[in-house]
Design an enzyme around this catalytic site. Structure first.
Site, PDB file in Angstrom:
ATOM      1  N   HIS A  97      -5.528   4.618 -45.321  1.00 10.25           N
ATOM      2  CA  HIS A  97      -6.945   4.288 -45.171  1.00 10.25           C
ATOM      3  C   HIS A  97      -7.653   4.234 -46.527  1.00 10.25           C
ATOM      4  CE1 HIS A  97      -7.813   3.714 -41.009  1.00 10.25           C
ATOM      5  NE2 HIS A  97      -9.092   3.913 -41.186  1.00 10.25           N
TER       6      HIS A  97
ATOM      7  N   LYS B 133      -8.311  -3.028 -33.818  1.00  8.25           N
ATOM      8  CA  LYS B 133      -8.764  -2.183 -32.710  1.00  8.25           C
ATOM      9  C   LYS B 133      -9.369  -3.051 -31.610  1.00  8.25           C
ATOM     10  CE  LYS B 133      -9.691   2.092 -35.254  1.00  8.25           C
ATOM     11  NZ  LYS B 133     -10.708   3.098 -35.615  1.00  8.25           N
TER      12      LYS B 133
ATOM     13  N   TYR C  47     -17.135   3.070 -45.808  1.00  9.52           N
ATOM     14  CA  TYR C  47     -15.901   2.829 -46.561  1.00  9.52           C
ATOM     15  C   TYR C  47     -16.177   2.394 -47.992  1.00  9.52           C
ATOM     16  CZ  TYR C  47     -12.717   3.131 -42.592  1.00  9.52           C
ATOM     17  OH  TYR C  47     -11.964   3.584 -41.541  1.00  9.52           O
TER      18      TYR C  47
ATOM     19  N   ARG D 266      -5.320  -1.848 -41.693  1.00 11.79           N
ATOM     20  CA  ARG D 266      -4.936  -0.543 -41.161  1.00 11.79           C
ATOM     21  C   ARG D 266      -3.413  -0.476 -41.124  1.00 11.79           C
ATOM     22  NH1 ARG D 266      -8.988  -2.572 -37.706  1.00 11.79           N
ATOM     23  NH2 ARG D 266     -10.941  -1.380 -37.748  1.00 11.79           N
TER      24      ARG D 266
ATOM     25  N   ARG E  33      -7.848   0.791 -47.831  1.00 12.77           N
ATOM     26  CA  ARG E  33      -8.952   0.033 -47.231  1.00 12.77           C
ATOM     27  C   ARG E  33     -10.258   0.317 -47.959  1.00 12.77           C
ATOM     28  NH1 ARG E  33      -9.081  -2.012 -42.225  1.00 12.77           N
ATOM     29  NH2 ARG E  33     -10.872  -0.865 -41.416  1.00 12.77           N
TER      30      ARG E  33
ATOM     31  N   HIS F 200     -14.597  -4.448 -38.980  1.00 12.05           N
ATOM     32  CA  HIS F 200     -15.557  -3.500 -38.419  1.00 12.05           C
ATOM     33  C   HIS F 200     -16.540  -4.212 -37.492  1.00 12.05           C
ATOM     34  CE1 HIS F 200     -14.912  -0.559 -42.000  1.00 12.05           C
ATOM     35  NE2 HIS F 200     -14.072  -0.337 -41.010  1.00 12.05           N
TER      36      HIS F 200
END
Length: 335
Positions: A283, A216, A318, A192, A286, A309
């Site tokens: 993104h 995250k 994705y 990210r 990714r 994830h």
């Protein structure tokens, strides 16, 4: 219209819904009834006989809720989004959380969602469910008014990775070592942009070509970079001015570590030079790397680990198998 007028309007709609249950499933009709009530009340200023029930305690409860979320490890960005949302919730209601009904929340969503996309509205529903579910779990309220809120179905749009030709044009459009290093790190690590912003030199293992990044929820993971990325990163470090513990730093002033917005602007300049029509954003790198790994035979669990994830279902959004790989996978299983 004052907050009390708004409160009376919402309560009247709620009472009418109880009297006429068919309104329960017809939100548009509910909104039409509310508009009619609002027009009727427009020239009146409603006052309450009981002031102690008018005060909202949302702000007080929200502070405790946000403190709990911080302890759970939610990112600063998520906490900020929750804070802004709960401020709007507090401004909308002038009564305690314990008196807020499902109908109240539906009217709040109707106002908040005006002109917004369905995915945005679903985000509001998620935050309401989170807040009121916590209030109910902590026994601040007896019933959870957000329990019966439904999310809108959002059509699934397949997001495409970069076209191979455009990816090479972007690579050739990089001029400085910093641009080349940024491009190759984006292309090979699938990080990210916020993770790249915070890469520290001590987190880079040059021998293994790996980086420890914080994603995250402050979750750490290991990502890997290509030989091209290694060469350009080292080339950039050898010529950059200023000392910093971070990989990417500003080229002006005190050479502090670069911010996300600055990295996005660098990418925008590369896109302009490349002269491609395809939308360029971080993104998408990714998604491209995830698709590349999946099509090369990496298991979905491995790709999930690379992307950071929590569940494979997010990874599947994705990454997508090419039609050729789908055919080969099918032939492996079906004679």
């Amino acid at each position: 219209m004052s907050n009390l007028n708004e409160e009376v309007s919402i309560k009247l709609v709620g009472k009418l819904t109880l009297l006429m249950p068919f309104l329960q499933e017809k939100l548009n009709l509910q909104l039409e009834v509310k508009r009619t009530i609002d027009e009727t009340l427009y020239n009146y200023e409603i006052q309450s006989r009981c002031t102690d029930l008018v005060a909202s305690d949302i702000e007080e409860k929200a502070q405790i809720y946000l403190a709990c979320k911080k302890l759970e490890g939610l990112s600063e960005k998520t906490i900020k989004n929750y804070t802004l949302f709960l401020i709007k919730l507090d401004k909308f209601f002038t009564k305690p959380c314990s008196t807020i009904s499902t109908m109240d929340l539906r009217m709040f969503l109707a106002v908040m969602s005006k002109g917004k996309q369905a995915s945005t509205t679903n985000g509001y529903v998620t935050m309401l469910k989170g807040f009121f579910g916590w209030l109910h779990g902590e026994e601040y309220i007896l019933n959870n008014p957000a329990y019966r809120l439904k999310q809108t179905k959002v059509p699934r749009v397949i997001q495409e990775p970069y076209k191979a030709e455009n990816l090479e044009r972007l690579r050739e459009a990089c001029i400085t070592e910093r641009e080349k290093a940024l491009f190759e790190v984006l292309d090979s690590t699938a990080c990210r942009i916020s993770e790249i912003d915070n890469i520290r030199l001590e987190d880079i293992n040059w021998q293994e070509r790996s980086i420890k990044v914080t994603g995250k929820g402050n979750k750490e993971r290991i990502v890997y970079f290509s030989t091209k990325a290694k060469l350009h990163m080292q080339g950039y470090l050898s010529i950059r001015e200023g000392e910093s513990k971070y990989l990417f730093i500003s080229e002006r002033g005190s050479h502090e570590h670069i911010k996300v917005r600055a990295l996005q602007l660098i990418l925008a300049k590369i896109k302009d030079r490349a002269g491609i029509d395809e939308r360029v954003h971080c993104h998408k790198f990714r998604r491209t790397q995830a698709t590349r790994l999946l099509n090369s035979g990496m298991r979905i669990e491995g790709v999930q680990g690379i992307l950071g994830h929590t569940t494979p279902s997010t990874t599947q959004i994705y990454a997508q198998l090419s039609s050729e790989n789908l055919r080969n996978e099918y032939r492996k299983l079906v004679v």
